[in-house]
Design a protein around this motif. Sequence first.
Motif, PDB file in Angstrom:
ATOM      1  N   ARG A 158      47.771 -42.953 -65.156  1.00 49.36           N
ATOM      2  CA  ARG A 158      46.739 -43.242 -64.234  1.00 49.36           C
ATOM      3  C   ARG A 158      47.479 -43.045 -62.899  1.00 49.36           C
ATOM      4  NH1 ARG A 158      44.688 -45.909 -67.597  1.00 49.36           N
ATOM      5  NH2 ARG A 158      43.052 -44.705 -68.301  1.00 49.36           N
ATOM      6  N   ARG A 159      46.596 -42.412 -62.064  1.00 47.44           N
ATOM      7  CA  ARG A 159      47.070 -42.292 -60.402  1.00 47.44           C
ATOM      8  C   ARG A 159      46.991 -43.691 -60.026  1.00 47.44           C
ATOM      9  NH1 ARG A 159      43.848 -37.524 -57.508  1.00 47.44           N
ATOM     10  NH2 ARG A 159      44.853 -38.428 -55.748  1.00 47.44           N
ATOM     11  N   SER A 160      47.826 -43.586 -58.780  1.00 47.66           N
ATOM     12  CA  SER A 160      47.932 -45.174 -58.256  1.00 47.66           C
ATOM     13  C   SER A 160      47.820 -44.964 -56.660  1.00 47.66           C
ATOM     14  CB  SER A 160      49.202 -45.845 -58.676  1.00 47.66           C
ATOM     15  OG  SER A 160      49.742 -46.308 -57.630  1.00 47.66           O
ATOM     16  N   MET A 161      47.048 -45.805 -56.114  1.00 50.47           N
ATOM     17  CA  MET A 161      47.049 -45.315 -54.517  1.00 50.47           C
ATOM     18  C   MET A 161      48.087 -45.911 -53.961  1.00 50.47           C
ATOM     19  SD  MET A 161      42.876 -46.564 -53.724  1.00 50.47           S
ATOM     20  CE  MET A 161      42.212 -47.420 -55.109  1.00 50.47           C
ATOM     21  N   LEU A 162      48.855 -47.105 -54.692  1.00 47.48           N
ATOM     22  CA  LEU A 162      49.920 -47.550 -54.146  1.00 47.48           C
ATOM     23  C   LEU A 162      51.071 -46.632 -54.100  1.00 47.48           C
ATOM     24  CD1 LEU A 162      50.947 -50.613 -53.515  1.00 47.48           C
ATOM     25  CD2 LEU A 162      51.702 -50.801 -55.511  1.00 47.48           C
ATOM     26  N   CYS A 163      51.164 -45.754 -55.156  1.00 48.88           N
ATOM     27  CA  CYS A 163      52.173 -44.684 -55.359  1.00 48.88           C
ATOM     28  C   CYS A 163      51.944 -43.630 -54.218  1.00 48.88           C
ATOM     29  CB  CYS A 163      52.247 -44.235 -56.490  1.00 48.88           C
ATOM     30  SG  CYS A 163      53.262 -45.216 -57.880  1.00 48.88           S
ATOM     31  N   GLU A 164      50.688 -43.499 -53.892  1.00 49.96           N
ATOM     32  CA  GLU A 164      50.577 -42.284 -53.000  1.00 49.96           C
ATOM     33  C   GLU A 164      50.814 -42.737 -51.695  1.00 49.96           C
ATOM     34  OE1 GLU A 164      46.528 -40.478 -53.862  1.00 49.96           O
ATOM     35  OE2 GLU A 164      47.096 -40.860 -55.977  1.00 49.96           O
ATOM     36  N   GLN A 165      50.250 -44.076 -51.401  1.00 50.48           N
ATOM     37  CA  GLN A 165      50.788 -44.621 -50.153  1.00 50.48           C
ATOM     38  C   GLN A 165      52.150 -44.571 -49.695  1.00 50.48           C
ATOM     39  OE1 GLN A 165      48.398 -45.656 -48.328  1.00 50.48           O
ATOM     40  NE2 GLN A 165      49.960 -46.388 -46.617  1.00 50.48           N
ATOM     41  N   GLY A 177      56.473 -39.597 -46.021  1.00 47.22           N
ATOM     42  CA  GLY A 177      56.273 -38.287 -45.468  1.00 47.22           C
ATOM     43  C   GLY A 177      56.299 -36.974 -46.417  1.00 47.22           C
ATOM     44  N   VAL A 178      56.059 -37.204 -47.441  1.00 51.85           N
ATOM     45  CA  VAL A 178      55.945 -36.035 -48.434  1.00 51.85           C
ATOM     46  C   VAL A 178      54.730 -35.905 -49.139  1.00 51.85           C
ATOM     47  CG1 VAL A 178      58.481 -36.138 -48.977  1.00 51.85           C
ATOM     48  CG2 VAL A 178      56.703 -37.327 -50.237  1.00 51.85           C
ATOM     49  N   LEU A 179      53.570 -36.765 -48.852  1.00 51.72           N
ATOM     50  CA  LEU A 179      52.393 -36.471 -49.584  1.00 51.72           C
ATOM     51  C   LEU A 179      51.890 -35.043 -49.349  1.00 51.72           C
ATOM     52  CD1 LEU A 179      50.597 -38.256 -51.378  1.00 51.72           C
ATOM     53  CD2 LEU A 179      49.177 -38.684 -49.458  1.00 51.72           C
ATOM     54  N   GLY A 180      51.888 -34.707 -48.229  1.00 52.36           N
ATOM     55  CA  GLY A 180      51.359 -33.324 -47.669  1.00 52.36           C
ATOM     56  C   GLY A 180      51.894 -32.196 -48.442  1.00 52.36           C
ATOM     57  N   ASN A 234      48.663 -30.497 -55.746  1.00 53.01           N
ATOM     58  CA  ASN A 234      48.011 -31.227 -56.630  1.00 53.01           C
ATOM     59  C   ASN A 234      48.474 -32.649 -57.139  1.00 53.01           C
ATOM     60  OD1 ASN A 234      45.842 -29.455 -57.651  1.00 53.01           O
ATOM     61  ND2 ASN A 234      47.268 -27.830 -58.551  1.00 53.01           N
ATOM     62  N   ILE A 235      47.503 -33.530 -56.891  1.00 50.34           N
ATOM     63  CA  ILE A 235      47.896 -34.677 -57.465  1.00 50.34           C
ATOM     64  C   ILE A 235      46.904 -35.211 -58.121  1.00 50.34           C
ATOM     65  CG2 ILE A 235      48.340 -37.256 -56.708  1.00 50.34           C
ATOM     66  CD1 ILE A 235      49.486 -36.296 -54.080  1.00 50.34           C
ATOM     67  N   ASP A 236      47.403 -35.449 -59.607  1.00 47.92           N
ATOM     68  CA  ASP A 236      46.183 -35.458 -60.610  1.00 47.92           C
ATOM     69  C   ASP A 236      46.876 -36.616 -61.685  1.00 47.92           C
ATOM     70  OD1 ASP A 236      43.938 -34.485 -61.902  1.00 47.92           O
ATOM     71  OD2 ASP A 236      44.659 -32.561 -61.011  1.00 47.92           O
ATOM     72  N   GLU A 237      46.031 -37.038 -62.441  1.00 47.12           N
ATOM     73  CA  GLU A 237      46.175 -38.148 -63.389  1.00 47.12           C
ATOM     74  C   GLU A 237      46.156 -37.341 -64.807  1.00 47.12           C
ATOM     75  OE1 GLU A 237      43.940 -41.506 -62.809  1.00 47.12           O
ATOM     76  OE2 GLU A 237      42.163 -40.583 -63.493  1.00 47.12           O
ATOM     77  N   TYR A 238      46.948 -37.884 -65.787  1.00 48.61           N
ATOM     78  CA  TYR A 238      46.974 -37.394 -67.047  1.00 48.61           C
ATOM     79  C   TYR A 238      46.662 -38.712 -68.027  1.00 48.61           C
ATOM     80  CZ  TYR A 238      47.861 -35.190 -71.743  1.00 48.61           C
ATOM     81  OH  TYR A 238      47.669 -34.870 -72.972  1.00 48.61           O
ATOM     82  N   ILE A 239      45.387 -38.945 -68.389  1.00 46.19           N
ATOM     83  CA  ILE A 239      45.187 -40.280 -68.815  1.00 46.19           C
ATOM     84  C   ILE A 239      45.622 -40.037 -70.353  1.00 46.19           C
ATOM     85  CG2 ILE A 239      43.167 -41.543 -69.818  1.00 46.19           C
ATOM     86  CD1 ILE A 239      41.467 -40.364 -67.417  1.00 46.19           C
ATOM     87  N   LEU A 240      46.635 -40.672 -70.676  1.00 48.51           N
ATOM     88  CA  LEU A 240      47.286 -40.879 -71.824  1.00 48.51           C
ATOM     89  C   LEU A 240      47.484 -42.379 -72.191  1.00 48.51           C
ATOM     90  CD1 LEU A 240      48.585 -39.128 -74.157  1.00 48.51           C
ATOM     91  CD2 LEU A 240      50.706 -39.462 -72.915  1.00 48.51           C
ATOM     92  N   ASP A 241      46.579 -43.027 -72.753  1.00 47.61           N
ATOM     93  CA  ASP A 241      46.624 -44.323 -73.133  1.00 47.61           C
ATOM     94  C   ASP A 241      46.797 -44.506 -74.824  1.00 47.61           C
ATOM     95  OD1 ASP A 241      45.599 -45.200 -70.676  1.00 47.61           O
ATOM     96  OD2 ASP A 241      43.802 -44.715 -71.064  1.00 47.61           O
ATOM     97  N   LEU A 242      46.096 -44.084 -75.521  1.00 51.13           N
ATOM     98  CA  LEU A 242      46.414 -44.251 -77.084  1.00 51.13           C
ATOM     99  C   LEU A 242      46.710 -43.035 -77.498  1.00 51.13           C
ATOM    100  CD1 LEU A 242      43.406 -46.696 -77.937  1.00 51.13           C
ATOM    101  CD2 LEU A 242      45.822 -46.975 -78.098  1.00 51.13           C
ATOM    102  N   ILE A 243      48.051 -42.960 -78.110  1.00 53.64           N
ATOM    103  CA  ILE A 243      48.533 -41.609 -78.744  1.00 53.64           C
ATOM    104  C   ILE A 243      48.417 -41.728 -80.080  1.00 53.64           C
ATOM    105  CG2 ILE A 243      50.651 -40.284 -78.647  1.00 53.64           C
ATOM    106  CD1 ILE A 243      51.464 -41.786 -76.108  1.00 53.64           C
ATOM    107  N   PRO A 244      48.105 -40.455 -80.670  1.00 49.11           N
ATOM    108  CA  PRO A 244      48.047 -40.571 -82.145  1.00 49.11           C
ATOM    109  C   PRO A 244      49.348 -40.683 -82.613  1.00 49.11           C
ATOM    110  CG  PRO A 244      46.608 -38.897 -81.381  1.00 49.11           C
ATOM    111  CD  PRO A 244      47.524 -39.406 -80.232  1.00 49.11           C
ATOM    112  N   TYR A 245      49.705 -41.691 -83.584  1.00 49.22           N
ATOM    113  CA  TYR A 245      51.176 -41.842 -83.858  1.00 49.22           C
ATOM    114  C   TYR A 245      51.178 -41.306 -85.561  1.00 49.22           C
ATOM    115  CZ  TYR A 245      55.747 -44.161 -83.572  1.00 49.22           C
ATOM    116  OH  TYR A 245      56.990 -44.386 -83.724  1.00 49.22           O
TER     117      TYR A 245
END
Lengths: 770, 627
Positions: free
Chosen positions: B116-123, B129-132, B136-147
């Motif tokens: 999940r993306r995080s506001m804290l990390c983007e902050q 000084g590198v956010l710009g 693309n800043i995106d999230e890859y929702i990988l919660d449950l992985i088929p094992y």
Amino acid sequence: MAFITANWNPLGEAFYRKIELYEMGWSLRDGLKECLVAAAPYGGPIALLRQPQRPSSSARPQLEIYSSSGANMASFPWKSGPVRQLGWTVCDDLLCIQEDGTVLIYDLFGAFKRHFSMGNEVVQNQVLEAKVFHSPYGTGVAIVTGASRFTLATNIDDLKLRRLPEVPGLQGAPSCWVVLTQDRQTKVLLANGVDLYILDNTSCTPVTPPGLSPQACSIVNMAVSFSYKYLALFTDSGHLWMGSANLKDKLSEVDTKVRTPPKQMVWCRRPKSQQPSVVIMWDRLLLVAGECTDTIQYTLDEESVCVAELDGVRIIGGSRHELLQEVPSACQDIFKIASMAPGALLLEAHKEYEKSSQKADEYLREIKEQSVLGEAVRQCVEAAGYEHEPETQKTLLRAASFGKCFLSNYPPEPFVSMCRDLKVLNSVREYTVGIPLTHTQYKQMTVQVLIDRLVYRKLYPLAIEICRYLKTPEYQGVSRVLKHWACCKVQQKEEPDESIAHAVSVKLGEAAGISYSEIAARAYECGRTELAIKLLEFEPRSGEQVPLLLKMKRSQLALSKAIESGDTDLVYTVVTYLKNEMNRGDFFMTLRNQPVALSLYRQFCKHQEQDTLKDLFNQDDDHQELGNFYVKASYKEKKLEARLSLLQSAVDEYNKAKNEFAAKATEEEKKLLRFQRRLDEEKGEALLGLSLQETLHALLTSNFHKQAEQLYRDFRVPDKRYWWLKLTALAEKDDWEEMEKFAKSKKSPIGYLVCCLYNLYTMLFIQLAT
Amino acid sequence: MSAHLSNGRVNLNILREAARKELREFLDKCAGSKAIVWDEYLTGPFGLIAQYSLLKEHEVEKMFTLKGGRLPAADVKNIIFFVRPRLELMDIIAENVISEDKMHSPRDFHILFVPRRSMLCEQRLKEQGVLGSFINIDEYILDLIPYDGDLLSMESEGAFRECYLESDQTSLYHTAKGLMTLQALYGTIPQIFGKGECARHVANMMLRMKREFAGSQTQILPVFDSLLLLDRNIDLLTPLATQLTYEGLIDEVYGITNGYAKLPPEKFAAQKKQGEVGKDLPTEPKKMQLNSAEELYAEIRDKNFNAIGAALSKKAKIISAAFEERHNAKTVGEIKQFVSQLPHMQAARSSLANHTSIAELIKDITSEKNSLYSFSFHVQLTTLHSSSLPSVLISSEAFFDNLTVEQEFMTGVDTDKVNTYIEDSIAQKDPLIKILRLVCMQSVCNNGLKQKILDYYKREILQTYGYEHMLTLNNLEKTGLLKPQTSTRNNYPTIRKTLKLWMEDANEQNPNDISYVYSGYAPLSIRLTQVLARPGWRSIEEVLKMLPGPHFEERQQLPAGLHKKRQQGENRTTLVFFLGGVTYAEVAALRFLSQMEDGGTEYIIATTKLINGTSWIKSLMDRPEAP
């Protein structure tokens, strides 16, 4: 029915028809004379800027906004600077481009939204002409200034001004110009006399249209088609040149025999046009010219304006609103006199059937013999979509339905969806709504956009009815409309907060997927913070509540909402915000009341701000954690003295926490460290940092038996472990003498074992020796 | 690559495909050639979703591991960082971006936050000084992985520590989100049961999120009939015990990470092709993927290790018989048929060889002699009673002794005294984790240790292994794994008896009860699951009250028309979610319950992470950095 072809005019192979959409509801004394007019495509609204009757310095022009049927939506005196051009955006907002380059944006009801400028240099040079255009990027504005320079903004919602290069030899405004969108680039095509230029970001390129008749001395008007694919040029010799917009192909050239420069010229095409044409308007004449040499001429009895559409041209006059278009081939097939097309036969069959005549059977037989009944039904359904009169639509659909009865496998979808579409279209074409959409336009613009347009016009009940009728998923349909309604509701300044909040919640309560936070944000924008907070209470998604609450400086509430959501990142966000907003004491107090936030902040401090962590523990009098904190810190310390003093602090804290064990263990640790240092200094061992066990082991293997004994006693090492240790150490260095002494000296808990081992090894030793 | 995911009761491949689709979509967003910079932790979990070939199809040309300093040179248009939302990683990324060579043709930067993306990390990136610099800043929702076909894991190592030690409920939020994703794909789960604080929290969040998403839910016939959420801390005992299933032992001895085990190469040398005989023995560990895609492994992994020998030899006979078939093949048709089966048979043969080797390896390890000391310990152990010892084929004393003590604790023998075996193990400085596992086990089985005994153990550990372990001990106490006895009443025996946690006559060869997975001990967590299915938790209210946290039942309204009509004799499907980790032996026990003929319920298992006692204790240890 009999006169359905009465208004058809042939143009080459094709027919053109002009149908009346509305009799205008407005009452304009002088029609459209002396007016600046802008009408939006897709049956959009009409804006008029009427010059005052008697030109005097005090009289102001009047800005009026009407629906396509002429119903007044707004009217107010224009108080800003002189306006050059009016235009509509894709979102039904009105753009007023002033002489000084300022563009003012109003909504449909004349409420001012915002403004922007087309650049500083314009203020001096003034805008000579301006155009509003639409492209895949949104709505754009192009101007030409008194200095003969063009400036473009491709999307007014993401304003980036582009000043185009100079045009050689251009003085003042060009004789005519258009904006083109080609290859994902926006360009200007302009004519200066007979010379044509294409202006793009970097260059100005002269171009020549292939096969333009040589008599022309000047191009006086030009028009680009709705899709930006075709271009029409009108020369002073009265010739109309038509070709592709990239100026590579010529379609045709027609001599109109009229040499006066036209007032307006627009393309009149439709998807799958048989005979694309250009509509040219002069003061009293409307002329349709296509690829063939013939033209259609209509007399105009009033001042009019043409609006290009995807599938035709709308002509708006002071009293009438008409649509001029090529007759679609399905309609031609059915209604053309003496047509034998399947659809025409089916219509005829149905007519006879209604009359209970046996001829119905004859017609049907004829269709079935050619086995084109399916095609006949399809034609009738399609043609119904192109007809404006509900009666004609019904006749065609009934015929289609009749034909369907004799088909076993005809898919019902096209018929059903056409019925639905027409019901929707007829309801928005209704005089009171005044959106004269054609079926083709409706399909192009999609239901979603239609709903948006209705919402912009505040026609909420109709929008909801349409959503329900089309079974649009609530999320995209009803809920969205209700949200807009609520956003509008919160702006009603005269109503008290309580009653608005109540009204909103009652109406929206049942609807799914409502974003209350958007409504609240709107309320906040209107300065109604209290109302916004009340509305936010209804928002089920805490994540949505938080940013707005922070914006409204309700940080405490934001924090509890963030915690409620379970989204820790959101909690962190609020905590960071609070940290910057509040003084440290208040900040800590706030956290103290929110254990979830506190433990998260602790985690953050653990990795990022060690000192703050200590302060936090201090404030909470958490001596146990303080003790741990000092212990941890002691391991990061290189100097022994500093390390010992940190450990002492830990001991103090552990004592305060009444954790005797930890205090004692830490004392022991200090003792061990001191011992190790002493021995390292005295004997040159490297013991510092070893555990007690390892220290003992090292001492025993290095023959420091006395020191080992001392440690063993000081630290009250259990006998058993000590014996094991000693035994191992002695065995490791084959010190059997010492072991013998050890085995015999004391009664240890493992004494007998030591003896056994000793004996065993001696035996082995002896055996090996012999 | 993923056929085994769709073989089970629930087709988990749908989930994997959804995850792959999203990954492809992101990669296509960054047009042109790309290099991926990996947060090393993520490579394992990603391996379960997509192989390198998928990345390559989408123009991923290079892959690097995230580290400070300058990025390695790569002639690509895009640099994509695949990272967890951690502040310390943001600092590294910032360093990478800042030190990028400006002279070179500029490369486009992108970040993909997992899960999940995080506001804290983007902050933080903004502060640096590198956010710009990121397109693309995106999230890859990988919660449950088929094992595996019946197993989902979030592969989140720190989940237990975060939830129970640090009160950081981030992973629970991800769990709830993951369950929402699951419900979006497999329909709303009508019933939710749970036990424990974290379970309650997750259920609350799920119900809340359902309200949030109201209106956007898809109309899918529910695949799962119920969901059972279990906190790990209601059953602290099970992971501490040594797992005795085949898969469990592989995990105990070698560790299985992200579905792979790294095995010592010696035993596998013989399998090389004949041409390579002359070569040296391989020195790299052999990496083996262990899942149900391998037919033999699927068959034997959940068996008690004592039944493995017989199973393998039976399989060997079947395979050699199959190869013998070729002599019976007379006609061209028969030979053709034989040949067509050959690849399958050869695969089976090599699989058999592999597992025979692994079984031998485990046998060797578990029977490793500790020469001098094991001799002495044996002397002492003979005095201990050993009535309920399993008929372990592993003859090793060290392993055997350890097991004996574990089983004594589990049966409640002398849990209130200092244990000599533990004492001796400390004295000979056995691995600390082994000691901690045993001490914690004693504490759990005694509902806390007497202050004196606890202090004694702690002191012994500190003196032997170093005072720095005080922090670790402190952590164990905080999580309740180690605790002083507060009341005189020890309720473990009551729980043991009511739930029948100890079965005297566990049948290892042909099990009739889940207790076979620990050769006598039936995992508490699984017993709770079993009782819930039949006769229901109402019958064990008393015991439930003794375990920490609330127990609850929630119902989720199904949209009209989606109520399942159960066929006669059709099994229910229950998703059991272990918050804070699950062991392979517990998984085996649930699989056993699914296969019981009159069970009536089939289980799909989900967890934050697959754990064993060692990895679990390790995650709770605090290692202060040395100066």
